[in-house]
Design an enzyme around this catalytic site. Structure first.
Site, PDB file in Angstrom:
ATOM      1  N   CYS A 179      61.824  65.716  43.707  1.00  0.00           N
ATOM      2  CA  CYS A 179      60.859  64.661  43.402  1.00  0.00           C
ATOM      3  C   CYS A 179      60.718  63.745  44.613  1.00  0.00           C
ATOM      4  O   CYS A 179      61.717  63.275  45.160  1.00  0.00           O
ATOM      5  CB  CYS A 179      61.330  63.863  42.186  1.00  0.00           C
ATOM      6  SG  CYS A 179      60.251  62.471  41.770  1.00  0.00           S
TER       7      CYS A 179
ATOM      8  N   CYS B 215      62.229  60.014  43.507  1.00  0.00           N
ATOM      9  CA  CYS B 215      63.651  59.739  43.236  1.00  0.00           C
ATOM     10  C   CYS B 215      64.606  60.805  43.751  1.00  0.00           C
ATOM     11  O   CYS B 215      65.806  60.686  43.579  1.00  0.00           O
ATOM     12  CB  CYS B 215      63.874  59.524  41.745  1.00  0.00           C
ATOM     13  SG  CYS B 215      63.728  61.027  40.754  1.00  0.00           S
TER      14      CYS B 215
ATOM     15  N   CYS C  86      58.695  63.773  36.051  1.00  0.00           N
ATOM     16  CA  CYS C  86      60.102  63.716  36.422  1.00  0.00           C
ATOM     17  C   CYS C  86      60.876  62.989  35.323  1.00  0.00           C
ATOM     18  O   CYS C  86      60.474  61.912  34.887  1.00  0.00           O
ATOM     19  CB  CYS C  86      60.271  62.999  37.758  1.00  0.00           C
ATOM     20  SG  CYS C  86      61.996  62.783  38.246  1.00  0.00           S
TER      21      CYS C  86
ATOM     22  N   CYS D  27      62.297  59.352  36.887  1.00  0.00           N
ATOM     23  CA  CYS D  27      61.479  58.222  37.363  1.00  0.00           C
ATOM     24  C   CYS D  27      60.061  58.220  36.801  1.00  0.00           C
ATOM     25  O   CYS D  27      59.251  57.395  37.197  1.00  0.00           O
ATOM     26  CB  CYS D  27      61.448  58.207  38.891  1.00  0.00           C
ATOM     27  SG  CYS D  27      60.504  59.562  39.614  1.00  0.00           S
TER      28      CYS D  27
ATOM     29  N   CYS E  91      52.058  74.123  37.573  1.00  0.00           N
ATOM     30  CA  CYS E  91      51.100  73.864  38.649  1.00  0.00           C
ATOM     31  C   CYS E  91      51.392  72.450  39.160  1.00  0.00           C
ATOM     32  O   CYS E  91      51.047  71.465  38.515  1.00  0.00           O
ATOM     33  CB  CYS E  91      49.704  73.977  38.058  1.00  0.00           C
ATOM     34  SG  CYS E  91      48.410  74.258  39.225  1.00  0.00           S
TER      35      CYS E  91
END
Length: 180
Positions: free
Chosen positions: A88, A91, A144, A147, A167
């Site tokens: 990510c 984070c 995510c 976060c 995707c």
């Protein structure tokens, strides 16, 4: 359970600011404390006071924090074939392994499963699925778990054995090569 809630409210109140000392509306949702005060923060999520506009590029901010989508076929990781892990951008949580990446021809990096998935059980993966009706039809948004960054969408038209196509926007990811 009541002792836990008392202890939880004690821990939270120690981090309270002047504004949060005033009476406020609190709702317990599992272990996550949701408060109308800006002084209280989630105990299980990324720091909500993070200045995402300062931390991220404008394109990363629009995609991850405002649920935008990058231009198809423009992402840096679309044709990326190095072995490693995609994290990510907000984070740094590991999200997708390069071993799950494939070319779906859709214009965005595609993965058949999230890192941490075991036999369709995503409880140890760092992603969460949410219903998304923003495009006029029902879809599934991928965010995510740590976060709440918008990553992309998942579709049920992927290859075997999972049948899934995650995707994902390249700007929502950072790649870390596998150490040799």
């Amino acid at each position: 359970m009541s002792r836990f809630l008392v202890r939880l409210s004690t821990v939270v109140s120690k981090g309270a600011t002047g504004k949060s000392v005033l009476p406020q509306k609190r709702i317990f949702a599992g272990i996550r404390l949701i408060s109308s005060s800006t002084g209280l923060q989630s105990l299980t999520r990324y720091d909500q006071s993070t200045d995402w506009q300062r931390k991220l590029s404008p394109e990363q901010y629009v995609v991850t924090r405002e649920k935008g989508t990058e231009v198809p076929f423009s992402g840096i990781y679309l044709n990326h074939n190095e072995v490693g892990m995609y994290h990510c951008v907000c984070c740094d949580s590991p999200l997708f392994s390069s071993e799950a990446k494939y070319d779906a021809g859709a214009g965005w990096p595609s993965f058949c499963e999230a890192h941490g998935t075991w036999e369709k059980d995503e409880s140890h993966a760092n992603i969460v699925r949410r219903p998304d009706n923003s495009l006029g039809s029902t879809g599934t948004e991928v965010i995510c778990k740590h976060c709440d960054a918008h990553l992309g969408h998942v579709f049920e038209d992927g290859p075997d054995p999972t049948g899934q196509r995650f995707c994902i926007n390249s700007v929502a990811l950072n790649f870390k090569p596998r150490e040799k």
